[in-house]
Design a protein around this motif. Structure first.
Motif, mmCIF file in Angstrom:
data_model
loop_
_atom_site.group_PDB
_atom_site.id
_atom_site.type_symbol
_atom_site.label_atom_id
_atom_site.label_comp_id
_atom_site.label_asym_id
_atom_site.label_seq_id
_atom_site.Cartn_x
_atom_site.Cartn_y
_atom_site.Cartn_z
ATOM 1 N N TYR A 153 0.816 -1.213 0.000
ATOM 2 C CA TYR A 153 0.000 0.000 0.000
ATOM 3 C C TYR A 153 0.852 1.265 0.000
ATOM 4 C CZ TYR A 153 -3.743 3.250 1.070
ATOM 5 O OH TYR A 153 -4.626 4.291 1.015
ATOM 6 N N PHE A 154 1.813 1.340 0.907
ATOM 7 C CA PHE A 154 2.642 2.548 1.014
ATOM 8 C C PHE A 154 4.109 2.186 1.230
ATOM 9 C CE2 PHE A 154 4.013 6.288 3.761
ATOM 10 C CZ PHE A 154 4.266 7.103 2.668
ATOM 11 N N GLY A 155 4.412 1.448 2.276
ATOM 12 C CA GLY A 155 5.743 0.852 2.406
ATOM 13 C C GLY A 155 6.744 1.561 3.281
ATOM 14 N N ALA A 156 6.515 2.829 3.648
ATOM 15 C CA ALA A 156 7.496 3.525 4.481
ATOM 16 C C ALA A 156 7.626 2.826 5.826
ATOM 17 C CB ALA A 156 7.090 4.977 4.682
ATOM 18 N N ALA A 157 8.855 2.478 6.199
ATOM 19 C CA ALA A 157 9.158 1.824 7.484
ATOM 20 C C ALA A 157 8.667 0.389 7.568
ATOM 21 C CB ALA A 157 8.616 2.633 8.658
ATOM 22 N N GLN A 158 8.333 -0.234 6.432
ATOM 23 C CA GLN A 158 7.950 -1.642 6.497
ATOM 24 C C GLN A 158 9.128 -2.487 6.980
ATOM 25 O OE1 GLN A 158 7.549 -4.054 2.891
ATOM 26 N NE2 GLN A 158 8.104 -2.278 1.629
ATOM 27 N N GLY A 159 10.357 -2.038 6.692
ATOM 28 C CA GLY A 159 11.525 -2.752 7.179
ATOM 29 C C GLY A 159 11.630 -2.707 8.697
ATOM 30 N N VAL A 160 11.272 -1.563 9.282
ATOM 31 C CA VAL A 160 11.293 -1.430 10.744
ATOM 32 C C VAL A 160 10.277 -2.380 11.361
ATOM 33 C CG1 VAL A 160 10.917 0.145 12.669
ATOM 34 C CG2 VAL A 160 12.061 0.965 10.615
ATOM 35 N N LEU A 161 9.087 -2.455 10.761
ATOM 36 C CA LEU A 161 8.060 -3.352 11.267
ATOM 37 C C LEU A 161 8.513 -4.809 11.192
ATOM 38 C CD1 LEU A 161 4.929 -1.704 9.611
ATOM 39 C CD2 LEU A 161 5.446 -1.743 12.042
ATOM 40 N N ALA A 162 9.071 -5.198 10.048
ATOM 41 C CA ALA A 162 9.518 -6.583 9.881
ATOM 42 C C ALA A 162 10.632 -6.926 10.858
ATOM 43 C CB ALA A 162 9.971 -6.807 8.439
ATOM 44 N N LEU A 163 11.582 -6.014 11.028
ATOM 45 C CA LEU A 163 12.678 -6.257 11.967
ATOM 46 C C LEU A 163 12.167 -6.403 13.394
ATOM 47 C CD1 LEU A 163 15.582 -3.914 10.797
ATOM 48 C CD2 LEU A 163 15.663 -6.389 11.031
ATOM 49 N N GLY A 164 11.207 -5.571 13.754
ATOM 50 C CA GLY A 164 10.671 -5.639 15.101
ATOM 51 C C GLY A 164 10.031 -6.975 15.392
ATOM 52 N N MET A 165 9.205 -7.453 14.471
ATOM 53 C CA MET A 165 8.528 -8.729 14.684
ATOM 54 C C MET A 165 9.496 -9.906 14.663
ATOM 55 S SD MET A 165 4.876 -8.402 12.725
ATOM 56 C CE MET A 165 5.585 -7.680 11.264
ATOM 57 N N MET A 166 10.405 -9.916 13.694
ATOM 58 C CA MET A 166 11.359 -11.021 13.616
ATOM 59 C C MET A 166 12.279 -11.032 14.830
ATOM 60 S SD MET A 166 12.438 -11.372 9.584
ATOM 61 C CE MET A 166 13.119 -9.698 9.452
ATOM 62 N N GLY A 167 12.635 -9.851 15.322
ATOM 63 C CA GLY A 167 13.509 -9.779 16.482
ATOM 64 C C GLY A 167 12.878 -10.387 17.718
ATOM 65 N N ILE A 168 11.553 -10.256 17.834
ATOM 66 C CA ILE A 168 10.848 -10.818 18.981
ATOM 67 C C ILE A 168 10.663 -12.325 18.834
ATOM 68 C CG2 ILE A 168 8.631 -10.869 20.191
ATOM 69 C CD1 ILE A 168 10.341 -8.431 20.818
ATOM 70 N N LEU A 169 10.333 -12.792 17.643
ATOM 71 C CA LEU A 169 9.899 -14.175 17.456
ATOM 72 C C LEU A 169 10.976 -15.119 16.938
ATOM 73 C CD1 LEU A 169 6.399 -13.363 15.923
ATOM 74 C CD2 LEU A 169 6.886 -14.204 18.220
ATOM 75 N N LEU A 170 12.133 -14.596 16.581
ATOM 76 C CA LEU A 170 13.211 -15.445 16.077
ATOM 77 C C LEU A 170 14.451 -15.297 16.943
ATOM 78 C CD1 LEU A 170 12.933 -14.818 12.214
ATOM 79 C CD2 LEU A 170 12.211 -16.865 13.459
ATOM 80 N N GLY A 171 15.115 -16.382 17.202
ATOM 81 C CA GLY A 171 16.351 -16.336 17.979
ATOM 82 C C GLY A 171 17.558 -16.172 17.087
ATOM 83 N N GLU A 172 17.641 -15.052 16.387
ATOM 84 C CA GLU A 172 18.736 -14.791 15.458
ATOM 85 C C GLU A 172 19.381 -13.452 15.755
ATOM 86 O OE1 GLU A 172 20.544 -16.090 13.320
ATOM 87 O OE2 GLU A 172 19.555 -17.885 12.545
ATOM 88 N N ARG A 173 20.629 -13.312 15.289
ATOM 89 C CA ARG A 173 21.325 -12.042 15.415
ATOM 90 C C ARG A 173 20.631 -10.991 14.553
ATOM 91 N NH1 ARG A 173 25.651 -11.766 13.024
ATOM 92 N NH2 ARG A 173 25.684 -13.768 11.903
ATOM 93 N N LEU A 174 20.730 -9.731 14.990
ATOM 94 C CA LEU A 174 20.055 -8.645 14.297
ATOM 95 C C LEU A 174 20.545 -8.490 12.863
ATOM 96 C CD1 LEU A 174 17.888 -6.535 14.762
ATOM 97 C CD2 LEU A 174 19.661 -4.941 15.522
ATOM 98 N N GLN A 175 21.829 -8.704 12.616
ATOM 99 C CA GLN A 175 22.353 -8.566 11.259
ATOM 100 C C GLN A 175 21.748 -9.616 10.327
ATOM 101 O OE1 GLN A 175 23.850 -6.142 10.100
ATOM 102 N NE2 GLN A 175 25.400 -5.271 11.438
#
Length: 250
Positions: A153-175
């Motif tokens: 739809y728009f996309g601004a900060a979709q990367g921030v949203l994805a990083l936030g969710m993956m950071g909570i639910l996945l046990g992986e390094r941020l990089q």
């Protein structure tokens, strides 16, 4: 379009390609520029989606070492992101212009909170269940689908949203999560862009200018982003997210 306007669009693409690779929110730069040179809002949005795809591609290639061993997870999340992008593209073409954008600042704020508390929460999730730590479960798939909708739809900060969710639910390094994020945003922009090609007006000159700039920006952004320690990358994500919220509210 004058040469000065063309240079401005290419420069915006360069900056957006770099910032998208490191965290996201490049659309907050390119979209206003496209409006400033006279493109109608919908045309600017669809042209922006297509023009930033090459930057996401070069950014993902720059993070290819961090993608090693994540193929299964990446495919699942990319499919969810792509399906969401189709829905988002349809919403863009059918809903009132301000309907979805009204909730964008709230979504970005939630993402920033997730990024900040990610180390503590991810540790507890990993302790509770190894499966959730490795794959994120249905909750992560649903969340990435929603970010795909937003990206289409728009996309601004979709990367921030994805990083936030993956950071909570996945046990992986941020990089490593950042590497996945680059592929997911590329998928969402590409799928939405394909939809737009068939049903909306595209300014192809703007697309080419953004593509050239974002491609170079993606290369530069990957080189910088991969060298940032986790605390610095997390801090930069929060900073960009705050700027995004301010720009969206003004």
């Amino acid at each position: 379009m004058s040469w000065l306007e063309a240079l401005l669009i290419a420069g915006a693409g360069l900056f957006a390609g770099g910032i998208n690779t490191v965290v996201g929110s490049g659309t907050l730069v390119t979209f206003p520029v496209l409006l400033a040179v006279g493109l109608p809002p919908v045309t600017a949005n669809v042209s922006n989606s297509l023009g930033l795809v090459p930057g996401s591609l070069t950014g993902a290639l720059g993070y290819r070492d961090e993608l090693v061993g994540q193929r299964s997870l990446l495919v699942r999340l990319a499919i969810a992101s792509g399906l969401g992008a189709v829905v988002g593209a349809v919403l863009l073409l059918t809903l009132p212009a301000g309907a979805f954008k009204a909730v964008v600042p709230v979504l970005v704020a939630v993402a920033l909170v997730l990024v900040v508390i990610q180390p503590l929460v991810a540790k507890r999730v990993a302790e509770r269940t190894e499966r959730a730590s490795a794959h994120g479960g249905p909750l992560l798939l649903a969340g990435i689908f929603c970010t795909g909708v937003y990206g289409g739809y728009f996309g601004a900060a979709q990367g921030v949203l994805a990083l936030g969710m993956m950071g909570i639910l996945l046990g992986e390094r941020l990089q490593r999560l950042n590497a996945i994020k680059n592929v997911l945003t590329m998928t969402a922009n590409l799928v939405a862009g394909v939809v737009f090609v068939f049903v909306a007006h595209v300014d192809w000159l703007a697309v080419v200018l953004l593509a050239v700039g974002s491609m170079l920006g993606g290369v530069v952004g990957a080189r910088i982003g991969r060298r940032l320690p986790p605390w610095a990358l997390r801090g930069f994500i929060v900073l960009v997210g705050i700027v995004a919220i301010v720009k969206l509210l003004t």
